[in-house]
Design an enzyme around this catalytic site. Structure first.
Site, PDB file in Angstrom:
ATOM      1  N   ASN A 230    -112.371   5.861  72.597  1.00 41.83           N
ATOM      2  CA  ASN A 230    -111.136   5.252  72.107  1.00 41.83           C
ATOM      3  C   ASN A 230    -110.643   6.154  70.976  1.00 41.83           C
ATOM      4  O   ASN A 230    -111.209   6.167  69.876  1.00 41.83           O
ATOM      5  CB  ASN A 230    -111.390   3.833  71.572  1.00 41.83           C
ATOM      6  CG  ASN A 230    -110.137   3.183  71.007  1.00 41.83           C
ATOM      7  OD1 ASN A 230    -109.279   3.839  70.405  1.00 41.83           O
ATOM      8  ND2 ASN A 230    -110.017   1.881  71.181  1.00 41.83           N
ATOM      9  N   GLU A 261    -106.723   3.805  74.322  1.00 42.10           N
ATOM     10  CA  GLU A 261    -105.773   3.702  73.213  1.00 42.10           C
ATOM     11  C   GLU A 261    -105.142   5.068  72.911  1.00 42.10           C
ATOM     12  O   GLU A 261    -105.133   5.533  71.765  1.00 42.10           O
ATOM     13  CB  GLU A 261    -106.438   3.120  71.970  1.00 42.10           C
ATOM     14  CG  GLU A 261    -105.427   2.476  71.036  1.00 42.10           C
ATOM     15  CD  GLU A 261    -106.041   1.694  69.886  1.00 42.10           C
ATOM     16  OE1 GLU A 261    -105.262   1.134  69.101  1.00 42.10           O
ATOM     17  OE2 GLU A 261    -107.281   1.631  69.772  1.00 42.10           O
ATOM     18  N   TYR A 337    -109.419  -0.435  78.538  1.00 43.44           N
ATOM     19  CA  TYR A 337    -109.229  -0.818  77.135  1.00 43.44           C
ATOM     20  C   TYR A 337    -108.932  -2.314  77.128  1.00 43.44           C
ATOM     21  O   TYR A 337    -107.818  -2.748  77.370  1.00 43.44           O
ATOM     22  CB  TYR A 337    -108.080  -0.010  76.530  1.00 43.44           C
ATOM     23  CG  TYR A 337    -107.738  -0.368  75.105  1.00 43.44           C
ATOM     24  CD1 TYR A 337    -108.714  -0.715  74.185  1.00 43.44           C
ATOM     25  CD2 TYR A 337    -106.408  -0.355  74.662  1.00 43.44           C
ATOM     26  CE1 TYR A 337    -108.398  -1.043  72.878  1.00 43.44           C
ATOM     27  CE2 TYR A 337    -106.073  -0.664  73.352  1.00 43.44           C
ATOM     28  CZ  TYR A 337    -107.072  -1.011  72.474  1.00 43.44           C
ATOM     29  OH  TYR A 337    -106.737  -1.334  71.171  1.00 43.44           O
ATOM     30  N   ASP A 377    -113.505   0.837  75.695  1.00 41.98           N
ATOM     31  CA  ASP A 377    -113.556  -0.090  74.572  1.00 41.98           C
ATOM     32  C   ASP A 377    -113.417  -1.490  75.151  1.00 41.98           C
ATOM     33  O   ASP A 377    -112.316  -1.937  75.463  1.00 41.98           O
ATOM     34  CB  ASP A 377    -112.416   0.221  73.594  1.00 41.98           C
ATOM     35  CG  ASP A 377    -112.363  -0.741  72.424  1.00 41.98           C
ATOM     36  OD1 ASP A 377    -113.224  -1.644  72.341  1.00 41.98           O
ATOM     37  OD2 ASP A 377    -111.441  -0.607  71.591  1.00 41.98           O
ATOM     38  N   ASN A 379    -114.194  -4.207  73.576  1.00 38.66           N
ATOM     39  CA  ASN A 379    -113.812  -5.110  72.485  1.00 38.66           C
ATOM     40  C   ASN A 379    -114.701  -6.345  72.367  1.00 38.66           C
ATOM     41  O   ASN A 379    -114.207  -7.461  72.158  1.00 38.66           O
ATOM     42  CB  ASN A 379    -112.343  -5.510  72.637  1.00 38.66           C
ATOM     43  CG  ASN A 379    -111.454  -4.755  71.660  1.00 38.66           C
ATOM     44  OD1 ASN A 379    -111.821  -4.554  70.504  1.00 38.66           O
ATOM     45  ND2 ASN A 379    -110.283  -4.327  72.114  1.00 38.66           N
ATOM     46  N   ASP A 474    -111.335   5.654  64.590  1.00 35.35           N
ATOM     47  CA  ASP A 474    -112.204   4.607  64.064  1.00 35.35           C
ATOM     48  C   ASP A 474    -113.329   4.279  65.048  1.00 35.35           C
ATOM     49  O   ASP A 474    -114.246   3.530  64.732  1.00 35.35           O
ATOM     50  CB  ASP A 474    -111.421   3.348  63.686  1.00 35.35           C
ATOM     51  CG  ASP A 474    -110.467   2.895  64.776  1.00 35.35           C
ATOM     52  OD1 ASP A 474    -110.426   3.526  65.855  1.00 35.35           O
ATOM     53  OD2 ASP A 474    -109.734   1.908  64.556  1.00 35.35           O
ATOM     54  N   HIS A 475    -113.240   4.848  66.252  1.00 32.85           N
ATOM     55  CA  HIS A 475    -114.326   4.792  67.226  1.00 32.85           C
ATOM     56  C   HIS A 475    -114.936   6.187  67.351  1.00 32.85           C
ATOM     57  O   HIS A 475    -114.295   7.189  67.019  1.00 32.85           O
ATOM     58  CB  HIS A 475    -113.820   4.370  68.603  1.00 32.85           C
ATOM     59  CG  HIS A 475    -113.343   2.962  68.688  1.00 32.85           C
ATOM     60  ND1 HIS A 475    -114.017   1.971  69.380  1.00 32.85           N
ATOM     61  CD2 HIS A 475    -112.222   2.366  68.184  1.00 32.85           C
ATOM     62  CE1 HIS A 475    -113.347   0.854  69.288  1.00 32.85           C
ATOM     63  NE2 HIS A 475    -112.263   1.038  68.579  1.00 32.85           N
TER      64      HIS A 475
END
Length: 484
Positions: A230, A261, A337, A377, A379, A474-475
């Site tokens: 991601n 993303e 995603y 991802d 989530n 951030d991943h």
């Protein structure tokens, strides 16, 4: 970084104890600043301007408080040396004000990067297996060109600021410029992921350390190597000084790269396709049509697939560009995603009652023909071992009981295997760290990214691993080596 921020705000006064005390009062002033003012200030201080206004304020306060503490200690120990530097600081402050005034008028956004310059996404076809220590130069053609122009104060036509919508400005991000040591970069200067960071660690748990836990490629056995990441905005990643997709390909020698993303529009994805050099010319992109510059997934491969499909085939789910599927000789690969349940869990019901069952049913239909690899991802931090602070996040998107139950019911109890947890049952390894409070530096993260495989090929998984040393989002990327 904190000291630099303090000096930017009170650059004329930070060399005295009175200046430090006065700067402490300015912490409250952040609350009254506009988002635009906060972003300009954060860029100047070298802090990534990510998130909503409260996120920006929190990050500034954290850095300011850190800087004040360091400044006070330095004043006590250096004594007269600080006053001797005052004249020099004043001159630099005058120069900084001029730069700040200029940058306030020419706020950079992601749209300033011409899509014609996306040669930064240089991925080669026949890359030799290279040791990490052999990779020192990480500059792509466009990255180095951009930096030369910045140093000389010039700007090409492609980089010239243009008017953009508020939403595009809000989506823009700048990264801290860092020194790159080995490999892909930008790499973390330390290795915080090797520290067991967990609020409720159980006996026998250990931190994931890729340098000791990753397995070498299987000798003499045909295999495929897949990476998933991601990137939280592909444009922003490629603008990041020090990052090179070419170096990533050389270091990891992957066969397939799955992205989530990407935040691209269809017209941009078409130009990205043209920028891929020989070897990885098979690329498949899907973008959000309901909200531009949002979501988006892709698969880039040096293996030509037999079949490609975009979305789940369900109009209610396919307008956000969240799924790409390719078929290879022996398996299907899905890059997904999964929707975040959102602030206030406003999409929780949609997530657990519609999306998860639909994705699961789609994968099971494919499984009737060939085994399936589902990556991306997803989530959801499935178990307490997958999140730094389980007790404090019971009602946070990604760790609610409803999401974890849905993940278990629709995937793990439905014939899919979590490859990382199967290989590392007692290992704490995260793939996501929020920008707020510097979670990556303290390894306070979540494991949200997965390789799930059909049970029928679980024994063929040679290695399921995490690449926490690779920054830029951030991943971090995750990888899977599958014997064929």
């Amino acid at each position: 970084m904190g000291v630099n921020l303090a000096m930017d705000i009170k650059v004329d006064k930070m060399e005295s104890h009175e200046g430090v005390q006065e700067a402490e009062k300015d912490l409250k002033s952040f609350e009254t600043m506009t988002v635009q003012e906060l972003r300009v200030l954060m860029r100047k201080a070298g802090i990534p301007p990510r998130g909503r206004k409260q996120d920006l304020v929190s990050a500034l306060k954290h850095s300011m408080e850190s800087g004040l503490g360091q400044s006070s200690q330095r004043l006590e120990t250096e004594g007269n040396a600080a006053s001797m530097m005052e004249t020099g600081h004043h001159k630099r402050a005058t120069q900084n004000r001029k730069v700040k005034n200029s940058s306030a008028r020419e706020t950079r956004t992601l749209s300033h990067l011409s899509v014609d310059n996306v040669e930064s996404l240089e991925i080669i076809s026949e890359v030799s297996r290279t040791h990490e220590d052999d990779s020192h130069v990480v500059l792509t053609k466009n990255a180095s060109t951009t930096r030369r122009k910045e140093k000389t104060g010039s700007m090409s036509t492609d980089m010239k600021p243009t008017k953009v919508s508020y939403k595009r400005k809000a989506a823009a991000r700048e990264y801290e410029r860092v020194e790159v040591a080995n490999g892909v970069g930008p790499f973390m200067n330390e290795q915080p992921w090797t520290v067991l960071a967990h609020k409720k660690p159980q006996e026998g748990w250990v931190a994931y350390n890729p340098s000791t836990m990753r397995l070498p490629p299987p000798d003499g056995t045909k295999h495929v190597k897949i990476l998933s990441w991601n990137v939280n905005g592909l444009r922003a990643l490629l603008k990041l000084e020090g990052f090179s997709a070419l170096q990533l390909a050389q270091k990891e020698n992957f066969d397939v790269l799955c992205l989530q993303e990407t935040k691209l529009q269809e017209k941009d994805a078409e130009k990205f396709k043209q920028s891929l050099i020989d070897g990885y010319e098979n690329s498949f992109w899907t973008c959000s049509s309901s909200k531009l510059g949002y979501s988006g997934t892709a698969i880039i491969s040096r293996i030509k697939p037999l079949f490609v499909k975009y979305g789940l085939g369900l109009p209610d789910h396919d307008h956000e560009g969240r799924v790409v599927t390719v078929e290879f000789d022996t398996f299907f690969l899905i890059s997904s995603y999964v929707p975040n349940s959102g602030e206030g869990l406003k999409r929780l019901t949609y997530r657990i009652e519609q999306w998860d069952p639909s994705l699961s049913n789609y994968a099971k239909e494919l499984e009737k023909f060939k085994p399936v690899i589902l990556t991306g991802d997803l989530n959801c931090a499935h178990q307490e071992i997958d999140i730094h602070n389980p007790s404090g996040n019971r009602r946070s998107a990604g760790f609610t009981d409803e999401e974890r139950t849905s993940f278990r019911t629709n995937f793990l109890a439905n014939g899919f295997v979590d490859t990382f947890r199967r290989q590392h049952p007692g290992v704490v390894g995260y793939t996501y760290w929020g920008y707020r409070h510097g979670g990556r530096k303290t390894n306070k993260g979540w494991r949200l990214d997965y390789f799930l495989v059909s049970d029928s090929i679980a024994d063929k998984v040679h290695d399921s691993y995490i690449l926490p040393e690779i920054d830029g989002s951030d991943h971090c990327p995750i990888g899977l080596t599958l014997k064929l």
